[in-house]
Design a protein around this motif. Sequence first.
Motif, PDB file in Angstrom:
ATOM      1  N   LYS A 365       0.857  -1.198   0.000  1.00  0.00           N
ATOM      2  CA  LYS A 365       0.000   0.000   0.000  1.00  0.00           C
ATOM      3  C   LYS A 365       0.879   1.230   0.000  1.00  0.00           C
ATOM      4  N   ASP A 366       1.896   1.195   0.812  1.00  0.00           N
ATOM      5  CA  ASP A 366       2.801   2.351   0.897  1.00  0.00           C
ATOM      6  C   ASP A 366       3.503   2.546  -0.453  1.00  0.00           C
ATOM      7  N   LEU A 367       3.859   1.462  -1.122  1.00  0.00           N
ATOM      8  CA  LEU A 367       4.544   1.558  -2.419  1.00  0.00           C
ATOM      9  C   LEU A 367       3.620   2.177  -3.477  1.00  0.00           C
ATOM     10  N   VAL A 368       2.360   1.750  -3.444  1.00  0.00           N
ATOM     11  CA  VAL A 368       1.387   2.306  -4.430  1.00  0.00           C
ATOM     12  C   VAL A 368       1.204   3.784  -4.169  1.00  0.00           C
ATOM     13  N   GLU A 369       1.108   4.140  -2.930  1.00  0.00           N
ATOM     14  CA  GLU A 369       0.923   5.550  -2.588  1.00  0.00           C
ATOM     15  C   GLU A 369       2.125   6.349  -3.011  1.00  0.00           C
ATOM     16  N   LEU A 370       3.296   5.792  -2.736  1.00  0.00           N
ATOM     17  CA  LEU A 370       4.532   6.491  -3.114  1.00  0.00           C
ATOM     18  C   LEU A 370       4.676   6.606  -4.607  1.00  0.00           C
ATOM     19  N   GLU A 371       4.320   5.567  -5.275  1.00  0.00           N
ATOM     20  CA  GLU A 371       4.402   5.590  -6.739  1.00  0.00           C
ATOM     21  C   GLU A 371       3.449   6.660  -7.293  1.00  0.00           C
ATOM     22  N   GLY A 372       2.233   6.778  -6.749  1.00  0.00           N
ATOM     23  CA  GLY A 372       1.247   7.782  -7.210  1.00  0.00           C
ATOM     24  C   GLY A 372       1.817   9.181  -6.969  1.00  0.00           C
ATOM     25  N   LYS A 373       2.409   9.374  -5.820  1.00  0.00           N
ATOM     26  CA  LYS A 373       2.980  10.677  -5.525  1.00  0.00           C
ATOM     27  C   LYS A 373       4.113  10.999  -6.496  1.00  0.00           C
ATOM     28  N   LEU A 374       4.926  10.016  -6.786  1.00  0.00           N
ATOM     29  CA  LEU A 374       6.046  10.210  -7.688  1.00  0.00           C
ATOM     30  C   LEU A 374       5.529  10.568  -9.085  1.00  0.00           C
ATOM     31  N   ARG A 375       4.511   9.907  -9.577  1.00  0.00           N
ATOM     32  CA  ARG A 375       3.946  10.196 -10.888  1.00  0.00           C
ATOM     33  C   ARG A 375       3.381  11.607 -10.913  1.00  0.00           C
ATOM     34  N   ALA A 379       4.588  14.511 -13.433  1.00  0.00           N
ATOM     35  CA  ALA A 379       3.627  15.113 -14.355  1.00  0.00           C
ATOM     36  C   ALA A 379       3.623  16.626 -14.187  1.00  0.00           C
ATOM     37  N   ALA A 380       3.716  17.078 -12.984  1.00  0.00           N
ATOM     38  CA  ALA A 380       3.718  18.510 -12.715  1.00  0.00           C
ATOM     39  C   ALA A 380       4.973  19.130 -13.278  1.00  0.00           C
ATOM     40  N   ALA A 381       6.088  18.421 -13.208  1.00  0.00           N
ATOM     41  CA  ALA A 381       7.345  18.934 -13.718  1.00  0.00           C
ATOM     42  C   ALA A 381       7.314  19.021 -15.229  1.00  0.00           C
ATOM     43  N   ASN A 382       6.751  18.105 -15.938  1.00  0.00           N
ATOM     44  CA  ASN A 382       6.668  18.123 -17.392  1.00  0.00           C
ATOM     45  C   ASN A 382       5.782  19.279 -17.854  1.00  0.00           C
ATOM     46  N   SER A 383       4.698  19.575 -17.182  1.00  0.00           N
ATOM     47  CA  SER A 383       3.786  20.655 -17.532  1.00  0.00           C
ATOM     48  C   SER A 383       4.479  21.988 -17.448  1.00  0.00           C
ATOM     49  N   SER A 384       5.332  22.165 -16.480  1.00  0.00           N
ATOM     50  CA  SER A 384       6.045  23.419 -16.278  1.00  0.00           C
ATOM     51  C   SER A 384       7.043  23.606 -17.399  1.00  0.00           C
ATOM     52  N   LYS A 385       7.731  22.579 -17.873  1.00  0.00           N
ATOM     53  CA  LYS A 385       8.667  22.700 -18.966  1.00  0.00           C
ATOM     54  C   LYS A 385       7.972  23.039 -20.262  1.00  0.00           C
ATOM     55  N   GLN A 386       6.843  22.455 -20.555  1.00  0.00           N
ATOM     56  CA  GLN A 386       6.118  22.730 -21.814  1.00  0.00           C
ATOM     57  C   GLN A 386       5.596  24.172 -21.875  1.00  0.00           C
TER      58      GLN A 386
END
Length: 391
Positions: A365-375, A379-386
């Motif tokens: 559960k912790d891994l899924v949560e961490l993975e979601g946060k990482l994604r 995603a937020a970082a890619n939007s800022s570059k574009q």
Amino acid sequence: MTETTRTEASKLMTEVEGISGAVLPEPAPAEAVTPLEQASPQEAEGIRQRMAELDMTDTTSIVQFGARAQSDLQSISQEMLSGVKNKDVGPAGDSLRQIVTTIRGFSVSELDVRRNRSWWEKLLGRAAPFANFVARFEEVQGQIDKVTDTLLSHEHKLLKDIKSLDLLYDKTLNFYNELGLYIAAGEEKLREIDATQIPAMEQAVADAPEADKVLHAQALRDLRAARDDLERRVHDLKLTRQVTMQSLPSIRLVQENDKSLVTKINSTLVNTVPLWETQLAQAVTIQRSREAAGAVREANDLTNELLKANAKNLREANAEIRTEMERGVFDIEAVKSANADLIATIEDSLRIADEGKRKRADAEKDLVELEGKLRHTLAAANSSKQAGGAV
């Protein structure tokens, strides 16, 4: 006692028995002095011969009057003194007492090997009682040999003394009778001087011319002085005769004592000492038997102690062995304990496994949560570059 001493003592036994059985003669000496007029012809002749020895004008003849009678007695006395000057009844008596003291010196209690030694004996490291006994026996044996030799020497000397005392008694008796003759001769001479010579001299003084009176008076005085010297000499001879008479029974008394002592010494050598030695030999044998019996007793006591100890050890060992034989391969208590430990181990394994599953589920559960946060972050970082590229 040595064999030589025993043989010599046996040889002397016959002589000792002969001397002890003999009756000593005791001729009674005449107490009174027989005067010339009452003397036998033989005695009268002897008195006159001794009167002839007197010279009233010679002082030496008066002083030595009667001295010749003592010459024979003096010679035998000197001979005895030169032969027995070291003889004394004391050492012989001491030798007898020494044997008695030596034998009485044995302490019977010291022969007991079972007695406990005193603290003093233990402190000094004294030998065992029997060792002391053997040492003391050897010492006593040596002492007995030495004392018996000494006693034998005393016996020889006393036998010689007894014979010499017989001769001394005869010489003393002759001296006593000779003194009687000299005393009778002196008294007769005094009577002759008082009765004839002095009155004649007094008359000569009275009849002498006046010029010669002094010489005759001096001669009278010299005669009276010589007469007084003779009277004193006769008195001394009387005293000497009295002392001589007293010495006669003394000589016999010494002989009797010597005879008794010789008999006692010979009896000790022939009878008493061998008996003591026999008793000592028996004491040694008895002590050795007692020591052997003690050793046997100690061996028996040791055997009994070993039997008791072995029986006790056998009982203890048998109980241990039978106890082990009756035990199973595994004790039930050990099986129970092992089974309980096994169950607890299984339960621990199951509990740990369930806990591991739970922790893994939580981790997923912790891994899924961490993975979601990482994604989301990516995603937020890619939007800022574009957006920046568009401008």
